[in-house]
Design a protein around this motif. Structure first.
Motif, PDB file in Angstrom:
ATOM      1  N   PRO A  32      96.936 -48.572  15.866  1.00  0.00           N
ATOM      2  CA  PRO A  32      97.733 -47.733  14.951  1.00  0.00           C
ATOM      3  C   PRO A  32      97.163 -47.608  13.552  1.00  0.00           C
ATOM      4  N   GLY A  33      96.219 -48.464  13.165  1.00  0.00           N
ATOM      5  CA  GLY A  33      95.660 -48.421  11.819  1.00  0.00           C
ATOM      6  C   GLY A  33      96.369 -49.377  10.882  1.00  0.00           C
ATOM      7  N   VAL A  34      95.664 -49.800   9.851  1.00  0.00           N
ATOM      8  CA  VAL A  34      96.213 -50.771   8.903  1.00  0.00           C
ATOM      9  C   VAL A  34      97.480 -50.250   8.247  1.00  0.00           C
ATOM     10  N   LYS A  35      97.542 -48.958   7.987  1.00  0.00           N
ATOM     11  CA  LYS A  35      98.722 -48.392   7.333  1.00  0.00           C
ATOM     12  C   LYS A  35      99.991 -48.592   8.149  1.00  0.00           C
ATOM     13  N   ASN A  36      99.854 -48.602   9.452  1.00  0.00           N
ATOM     14  CA  ASN A  36     101.034 -48.561  10.310  1.00  0.00           C
ATOM     15  C   ASN A  36     101.380 -49.884  10.976  1.00  0.00           C
ATOM     16  N   ILE A  37     100.634 -50.945  10.693  1.00  0.00           N
ATOM     17  CA  ILE A  37     100.993 -52.234  11.280  1.00  0.00           C
ATOM     18  C   ILE A  37     102.167 -52.837  10.521  1.00  0.00           C
ATOM     19  N   ASN A  38     102.914 -53.701  11.193  1.00  0.00           N
ATOM     20  CA  ASN A  38     104.050 -54.387  10.575  1.00  0.00           C
ATOM     21  C   ASN A  38     104.146 -55.788  11.167  1.00  0.00           C
ATOM     22  N   ILE A  39     105.207 -56.494  10.823  1.00  0.00           N
ATOM     23  CA  ILE A  39     105.326 -57.895  11.237  1.00  0.00           C
ATOM     24  C   ILE A  39     105.417 -58.044  12.755  1.00  0.00           C
ATOM     25  N   TYR A  40     105.752 -56.950  13.462  1.00  0.00           N
ATOM     26  CA  TYR A  40     105.869 -57.032  14.922  1.00  0.00           C
ATOM     27  C   TYR A  40     104.579 -56.635  15.634  1.00  0.00           C
ATOM     28  N   THR A  41     103.585 -56.198  14.892  1.00  0.00           N
ATOM     29  CA  THR A  41     102.325 -55.764  15.497  1.00  0.00           C
ATOM     30  C   THR A  41     101.591 -56.958  16.093  1.00  0.00           C
ATOM     31  N   GLU A  42     101.083 -56.775  17.291  1.00  0.00           N
ATOM     32  CA  GLU A  42     100.281 -57.803  17.942  1.00  0.00           C
ATOM     33  C   GLU A  42      99.302 -57.119  18.880  1.00  0.00           C
ATOM     34  N   PHE A  43      98.275 -57.845  19.279  1.00  0.00           N
ATOM     35  CA  PHE A  43      97.378 -57.308  20.276  1.00  0.00           C
ATOM     36  C   PHE A  43      98.111 -57.262  21.611  1.00  0.00           C
ATOM     37  N   TYR A  44      97.601 -56.453  22.515  1.00  0.00           N
ATOM     38  CA  TYR A  44      98.386 -56.068  23.684  1.00  0.00           C
ATOM     39  C   TYR A  44      98.792 -57.258  24.545  1.00  0.00           C
ATOM     40  N   ARG A  45     100.055 -57.258  24.933  1.00  0.00           N
ATOM     41  CA  ARG A  45     100.583 -58.233  25.865  1.00  0.00           C
ATOM     42  C   ARG A  45     101.107 -57.461  27.088  1.00  0.00           C
ATOM     43  N   PHE A  46     100.743 -57.877  28.289  1.00  0.00           N
ATOM     44  CA  PHE A  46     101.150 -57.145  29.493  1.00  0.00           C
ATOM     45  C   PHE A  46     102.686 -57.051  29.513  1.00  0.00           C
ATOM     46  N   LYS A  47     103.203 -55.817  29.547  1.00  0.00           N
ATOM     47  CA  LYS A  47     104.641 -55.608  29.370  1.00  0.00           C
ATOM     48  C   LYS A  47     105.326 -54.985  30.581  1.00  0.00           C
ATOM     49  N   LEU A 301      94.722 -49.901  -3.245  1.00  0.00           N
ATOM     50  CA  LEU A 301      94.973 -50.853  -2.161  1.00  0.00           C
ATOM     51  C   LEU A 301      96.377 -50.658  -1.586  1.00  0.00           C
ATOM     52  N   LEU A 302      97.359 -50.518  -2.451  1.00  0.00           N
ATOM     53  CA  LEU A 302      98.742 -50.345  -1.983  1.00  0.00           C
ATOM     54  C   LEU A 302      98.890 -49.056  -1.177  1.00  0.00           C
ATOM     55  N   LYS A 303      98.184 -48.014  -1.593  1.00  0.00           N
ATOM     56  CA  LYS A 303      98.229 -46.763  -0.829  1.00  0.00           C
ATOM     57  C   LYS A 303      97.540 -46.933   0.520  1.00  0.00           C
ATOM     58  N   ASN A 304      96.404 -47.636   0.533  1.00  0.00           N
ATOM     59  CA  ASN A 304      95.695 -47.857   1.791  1.00  0.00           C
ATOM     60  C   ASN A 304      96.516 -48.685   2.768  1.00  0.00           C
ATOM     61  N   TYR A 305      97.336 -49.589   2.242  1.00  0.00           N
ATOM     62  CA  TYR A 305      98.179 -50.434   3.084  1.00  0.00           C
ATOM     63  C   TYR A 305      99.557 -49.817   3.325  1.00  0.00           C
ATOM     64  N   LYS A 306      99.759 -48.639   2.757  1.00  0.00           N
ATOM     65  CA  LYS A 306     101.023 -47.901   2.897  1.00  0.00           C
ATOM     66  C   LYS A 306     102.202 -48.732   2.397  1.00  0.00           C
ATOM     67  N   ILE A 307     102.059 -49.245   1.177  1.00  0.00           N
ATOM     68  CA  ILE A 307     103.108 -50.022   0.519  1.00  0.00           C
ATOM     69  C   ILE A 307     103.768 -49.118  -0.524  1.00  0.00           C
ATOM     70  N   GLU A 308     105.065 -49.024  -0.464  1.00  0.00           N
ATOM     71  CA  GLU A 308     105.787 -48.197  -1.434  1.00  0.00           C
ATOM     72  C   GLU A 308     105.590 -48.771  -2.837  1.00  0.00           C
ATOM     73  N   SER A 309     105.164 -47.933  -3.762  1.00  0.00           N
ATOM     74  CA  SER A 309     104.790 -48.425  -5.084  1.00  0.00           C
ATOM     75  C   SER A 309     105.154 -47.421  -6.166  1.00  0.00           C
ATOM     76  N   TYR A 310     105.534 -47.978  -7.307  1.00  0.00           N
ATOM     77  CA  TYR A 310     105.816 -47.162  -8.498  1.00  0.00           C
ATOM     78  C   TYR A 310     104.901 -47.582  -9.648  1.00  0.00           C
ATOM     79  N   LEU A 311     103.788 -48.221  -9.314  1.00  0.00           N
ATOM     80  CA  LEU A 311     102.863 -48.683 -10.342  1.00  0.00           C
ATOM     81  C   LEU A 311     102.252 -47.507 -11.101  1.00  0.00           C
ATOM     82  N   GLN A 312     102.143 -47.687 -12.403  1.00  0.00           N
ATOM     83  CA  GLN A 312     101.455 -46.734 -13.259  1.00  0.00           C
ATOM     84  C   GLN A 312     100.414 -47.531 -14.055  1.00  0.00           C
TER      85      GLN A 312
END
Length: 394
Positions: A32-47, A301-312
């Protein structure tokens, strides 16, 4: 074992290797790409219910069925010794294992895609940037926390010359949760005396205690260390009580050495020291453009990681310099808002994917080995039985 059987078994495993390559490519494409991974992301497990598991089930099942049919039809009329049968059984076990591990190649493909997008060197560089800038990135309320920001955390240019002591002036033995903690700071002072003078004075505790500025009863508790240097005796001791929180010359950004995420394989204390040096240089020695570039890199970096940010970055650097120059109360107005917890969760997920990948998840191991041994034993026994019956008819 005949050459035809060897070629057949070899060709079977070559086909399996090609299928593994196909699953590897499929995993590489579908990461899915670094932007779209989250705490539930894992390498494939037979499901058992998604397209990878379903395709795996049918491809492996069909392949093994065809392999068994061809093996029985073309290679079961030969007289095999026990040693040859065991060798055939070993090769068949390898074939079955290769047939049941397509999902692992899919995971390897995902892992390769991750490291292609974010090599470990780049991940470590991102961690370094985050750890150096960490003291500028806390929620404004955190800067009032004495447990997170205090002068005893300062590592560079020199540790703040005080010693911290905690006392519990109130404690209710009947209620262990009822207590108060009082923190007291003492200056660390040095007394240097000629050795001859010290030899004369140490016979009288009154003389030393009067020099140090406190009574005889406190003398043993106050002295931190005592050593001889050349012809002098150096006494380091706890001096007067001080209140470092009112020292406006100390910048709050130097009062923490916490790491957002340590770099794997490097001593944490060493990282804290190195980050403290870089942070100090950005604040006091480097041109303002250096800190501005660092904040811009952080924003990227925050944009590349898709982190919501209001930094100026331009506004934030003004806030930082304003606070650095003694306006500590302005910390509540810092424009450094972003989803800190989201960033920390993403970095933890990346650490897990990099250093604890779990390609072969513990939850499926018992099932996997049962299926592996059961499938192999079923096919091998059928081959042995058919081979025995056909030999008997010859």
């Amino acid at each position: 074992m005949s050459s035809k059987l060897k070629k057949f078994l070899l060709l079977s495993n070559v086909v399996l290797i090609l299928i593994h390559i196909a699953y590897f490519a499929y995993g590489f494409i579908h990461f899915p790409g670094v932007k779209n991974i989250n705490i539930y992301t894992e390498f494939y497990r037979f499901k058992f219910y998604d397209e990878v598991s379903i395709s795996h089930f049918f491809i492996a099942g069909l392949f093994l069925l065809i392999t068994l049919i061809l093996l029985i039809r073309n290679h079961s009329r030969v007289h095999y010794s026990v040693k040859q049968l065991l060798l055939i059984g070993g090769v068949l076990l390898l074939t079955v294992a290769n047939s049941l591990t397509f999902f692992m190649s899919y995971s390897f493909g995902m892992n390769a895609s991750l490291k292609n997008e974010l090599p470990e060197k780049k991940l470590n560089a991102d961690k370094t940037l985050l750890n150096v800038l960490n003291s500028f990135l806390y929620p404004v309320g955190a800067y009032n926390s004495e447990s997170m920001f205090k002068v005893t955390n300062i590592l560079y240019p020199d540790p703040y010359p005080i010693i911290e002591e905690q006392d519990t002036p109130f404690y209710d033995p009947a209620n262990k949760e009822s207590f108060t903690v009082q923190t007291v700071y003492y200056s660390i002072d040095t007394l240097k005396l000629a050795e001859k003078s010290f030899d004369k004075m140490k016979k009288s505790a009154d003389t030393i205690s009067s020099l140090l500025g406190f009574g005889k009863a406190e003398l043993a508790n106050r002295i931190i260390s005592q050593k001889t240097e050349n012809d002098s005796t150096v006494i380091i001791y706890k001096g007067r009580e001080v209140n470092p929180q009112y020292d406006d010359s100390v910048c709050v950004f130097l009062e923490t050495n916490n790491l957002i995420s340590p770099i794997n394989g490097i001593d944490i204390k060493m990282q804290q020291q190195q980050n403290a040096v870089k942070r100090y240089n950005l604040l006091y020695r480097a041109p303002s453009d250096s800190l501005l570039r660092a904040f811009k890199s952080l924003d990227t970096l925050l944009k590349n990681y898709k982190i919501e940010s209001y930094l100026q970055p331009a506004a934030l650097i003004k806030d930082v310099y304003h606070i650095r120059d003694g306006n500590q109360q302005s910390v509540i107005e810092m424009q450094n808002r972003f989803e800190r917890n989201q960033l920390i969760d993403k970095i933890k997920t990346l650490d897990r994917l990099f250093y604890q990948p779990a390609f072969f998840h513990s939850s499926i191991r018992p099932i996997f080995f049962c299926v592996l041994l059961g499938t192999w034993l079923f096919g091998f026994l059928i081959f042995v039985i058919v081979n025995y019956r056909r030999r008997a008819k010859l």
